[in-house]
Design an enzyme around this catalytic site. Sequence first.
Site, PDB file in Angstrom:
ATOM      1  N   HIS A   1      38.228 -50.557 -57.169  1.00  0.00           N
ATOM      2  CA  HIS A   1      38.078 -50.156 -55.821  1.00  0.00           C
ATOM      3  C   HIS A   1      38.084 -51.316 -54.866  1.00  0.00           C
ATOM      4  O   HIS A   1      37.047 -52.251 -55.104  1.00  0.00           O
ATOM      5  CB  HIS A   1      37.045 -49.057 -55.847  1.00  0.00           C
ATOM      6  CG  HIS A   1      36.608 -48.053 -54.580  1.00  0.00           C
ATOM      7  ND1 HIS A   1      36.049 -48.511 -53.721  1.00  0.00           N
ATOM      8  CD2 HIS A   1      37.240 -46.991 -54.969  1.00  0.00           C
ATOM      9  CE1 HIS A   1      36.183 -47.953 -52.831  1.00  0.00           C
ATOM     10  NE2 HIS A   1      36.425 -46.637 -53.455  1.00  0.00           N
TER      11      HIS A   1
ATOM     12  N   GLU B   1      44.981 -47.897 -50.623  1.00  0.00           N
ATOM     13  CA  GLU B   1      43.378 -47.556 -49.577  1.00  0.00           C
ATOM     14  C   GLU B   1      43.141 -48.874 -48.974  1.00  0.00           C
ATOM     15  O   GLU B   1      42.575 -50.013 -49.399  1.00  0.00           O
ATOM     16  CB  GLU B   1      42.099 -47.671 -50.949  1.00  0.00           C
ATOM     17  CG  GLU B   1      41.996 -46.556 -52.244  1.00  0.00           C
ATOM     18  CD  GLU B   1      40.588 -45.580 -52.072  1.00  0.00           C
ATOM     19  OE1 GLU B   1      40.783 -44.397 -52.316  1.00  0.00           O
ATOM     20  OE2 GLU B   1      39.900 -46.492 -52.129  1.00  0.00           O
TER      21      GLU B   1
ATOM     22  N   LYS C   1      31.679 -41.752 -55.728  1.00  0.00           N
ATOM     23  CA  LYS C   1      30.683 -42.913 -55.812  1.00  0.00           C
ATOM     24  C   LYS C   1      29.523 -42.870 -56.300  1.00  0.00           C
ATOM     25  O   LYS C   1      29.347 -41.950 -57.300  1.00  0.00           O
ATOM     26  CB  LYS C   1      30.576 -43.238 -54.127  1.00  0.00           C
ATOM     27  CG  LYS C   1      32.607 -43.290 -53.523  1.00  0.00           C
ATOM     28  CD  LYS C   1      32.282 -44.064 -52.787  1.00  0.00           C
ATOM     29  CE  LYS C   1      33.739 -44.004 -51.949  1.00  0.00           C
ATOM     30  NZ  LYS C   1      33.995 -44.599 -50.345  1.00  0.00           N
TER      31      LYS C   1
ATOM     32  N   SER D   1      39.852 -41.585 -45.473  1.00  0.00           N
ATOM     33  CA  SER D   1      39.350 -41.032 -45.338  1.00  0.00           C
ATOM     34  C   SER D   1      39.994 -39.944 -45.225  1.00  0.00           C
ATOM     35  O   SER D   1      40.751 -38.847 -44.170  1.00  0.00           O
ATOM     36  CB  SER D   1      38.928 -41.075 -43.417  1.00  0.00           C
ATOM     37  OG  SER D   1      38.039 -41.976 -43.254  1.00  0.00           O
TER      38      SER D   1
ATOM     39  N   GLY E   1      35.761 -44.216 -45.946  1.00  0.00           N
ATOM     40  CA  GLY E   1      34.308 -43.918 -44.787  1.00  0.00           C
ATOM     41  C   GLY E   1      34.296 -44.455 -43.402  1.00  0.00           C
ATOM     42  O   GLY E   1      33.356 -44.187 -43.237  1.00  0.00           O
TER      43      GLY E   1
ATOM     44  N   GLU F   1      35.247 -50.812 -53.342  1.00  0.00           N
ATOM     45  CA  GLU F   1      33.435 -51.640 -52.684  1.00  0.00           C
ATOM     46  C   GLU F   1      33.041 -52.519 -54.378  1.00  0.00           C
ATOM     47  O   GLU F   1      32.383 -53.257 -53.918  1.00  0.00           O
ATOM     48  CB  GLU F   1      32.908 -50.104 -52.588  1.00  0.00           C
ATOM     49  CG  GLU F   1      33.266 -49.632 -51.787  1.00  0.00           C
ATOM     50  CD  GLU F   1      33.282 -48.262 -51.875  1.00  0.00           C
ATOM     51  OE1 GLU F   1      32.315 -47.455 -52.733  1.00  0.00           O
ATOM     52  OE2 GLU F   1      33.518 -47.805 -50.342  1.00  0.00           O
TER      53      GLU F   1
ATOM     54  N   ASN G   1      36.716 -39.285 -55.654  1.00  0.00           N
ATOM     55  CA  ASN G   1      35.164 -40.514 -56.266  1.00  0.00           C
ATOM     56  C   ASN G   1      34.688 -40.493 -55.953  1.00  0.00           C
ATOM     57  O   ASN G   1      33.657 -40.100 -54.530  1.00  0.00           O
ATOM     58  CB  ASN G   1      35.921 -41.598 -55.712  1.00  0.00           C
ATOM     59  CG  ASN G   1      35.233 -42.865 -55.719  1.00  0.00           C
ATOM     60  OD1 ASN G   1      34.527 -42.893 -56.614  1.00  0.00           O
ATOM     61  ND2 ASN G   1      35.516 -44.080 -55.502  1.00  0.00           N
TER      62      ASN G   1
HETATM   63  C1  PEP Z   1      37.264 -44.286 -51.595  1.00  0.00           C
HETATM   64  O1  PEP Z   1      35.839 -44.346 -51.380  1.00  0.00           O
HETATM   65  O2  PEP Z   1      38.215 -44.506 -52.501  1.00  0.00           O
HETATM   66  C2  PEP Z   1      37.743 -43.150 -50.323  1.00  0.00           C
HETATM   67  C3  PEP Z   1      39.487 -42.881 -49.786  1.00  0.00           C
HETATM   68  O3  PEP Z   1      36.532 -42.905 -49.536  1.00  0.00           O
HETATM   69  P1  PEP Z   1      36.711 -42.016 -48.095  1.00  0.00           P
HETATM   70  O4  PEP Z   1      37.572 -40.478 -48.804  1.00  0.00           O
HETATM   71  O5  PEP Z   1      35.853 -41.403 -47.947  1.00  0.00           O
HETATM   72  O6  PEP Z   1      37.822 -42.395 -47.056  1.00  0.00           O
END
Ligand code: PEP
Length: 251
Positions: free
Chosen positions: A94, A166, A11, A213, A172, A96, A9
């Site tokens: 997601h 997630e 973003k 992460s 992040g 976000e 992703n």
């Molecule tokens: C994500 O945005 O789906 C995500 C898992 O981000 P990150 O790997 O940066 O934690």
Amino acid sequence: MRTPFVAGNWKMNKTVAEARDLVSTMGVGLKAVKGVEKVVCPPFTSLLAVANLLGGTDIGLGAQNMHWEEKGAFTGEIAPEMVKEFCKYVILGHSERRQYFGETDETVNKRVLAAQKHGIIPIVCVGETLQEYEAGKTAEVVRRQTLGALAGVEAGFAPSLVIAYEPVWAIGTGKASSGENAQHVHGQVIRPVLVELFGQETAGAIRILYGGSVTGANAAEFFSQTDIDGALVGGASLKDDFVLIAQAAAA
Ligand code: PEP
């Protein structure tokens, strides 16, 4: 058995030129990884450029969101048919999107049903906030989000679904969940909801990814768990690390 699945992703990162550069360099390593479904999800503006570069490869393309309406007065939104022109996959729900753009279980569900109607494979994200985690509400929240997102999904479409667990506190932050904690949510919360909805056999075919992460260094800890079928990767999908993650999934 379930084919491992890794999705990046991107973003709100990369101009068209930067997206081309990234996919050209990373694509070499990704193409060499076999036995894993590999997907990149750039911003809408780079989908055409990346689609042109990925044509004829085994690397899939996904969008990061999609509206549920067919067309019309929805300024700034992208319709399913527009996504379908380029993408086999779409990330939906997601955290976000939920946190900053007001998406709810109900609107995520509308998007999932639109994906089903148009034959786009949704990567449906669920996960609890830090506050919910600390209050011991992970199972309740993840169960509610999963049931909410998948209401009305037909048994025939269900096997193609991809679910991404997630935890918001891991996205992040550099503070990934432990493999054991993620396995617990995948195996004791999400998979049982899928069994309730679609029966044992279909539930057993649905991929459940972990996201939060994930890096080349910790990916193997997740992929060694029985119910973790891959990863949805944010930050590390913008680097060569993504190839290491795909390699870990293959191993
Ligand atoms: C994500 O945005 O789906 C995500 C898992 O981000 P990150 O790997 O940066 O934690």
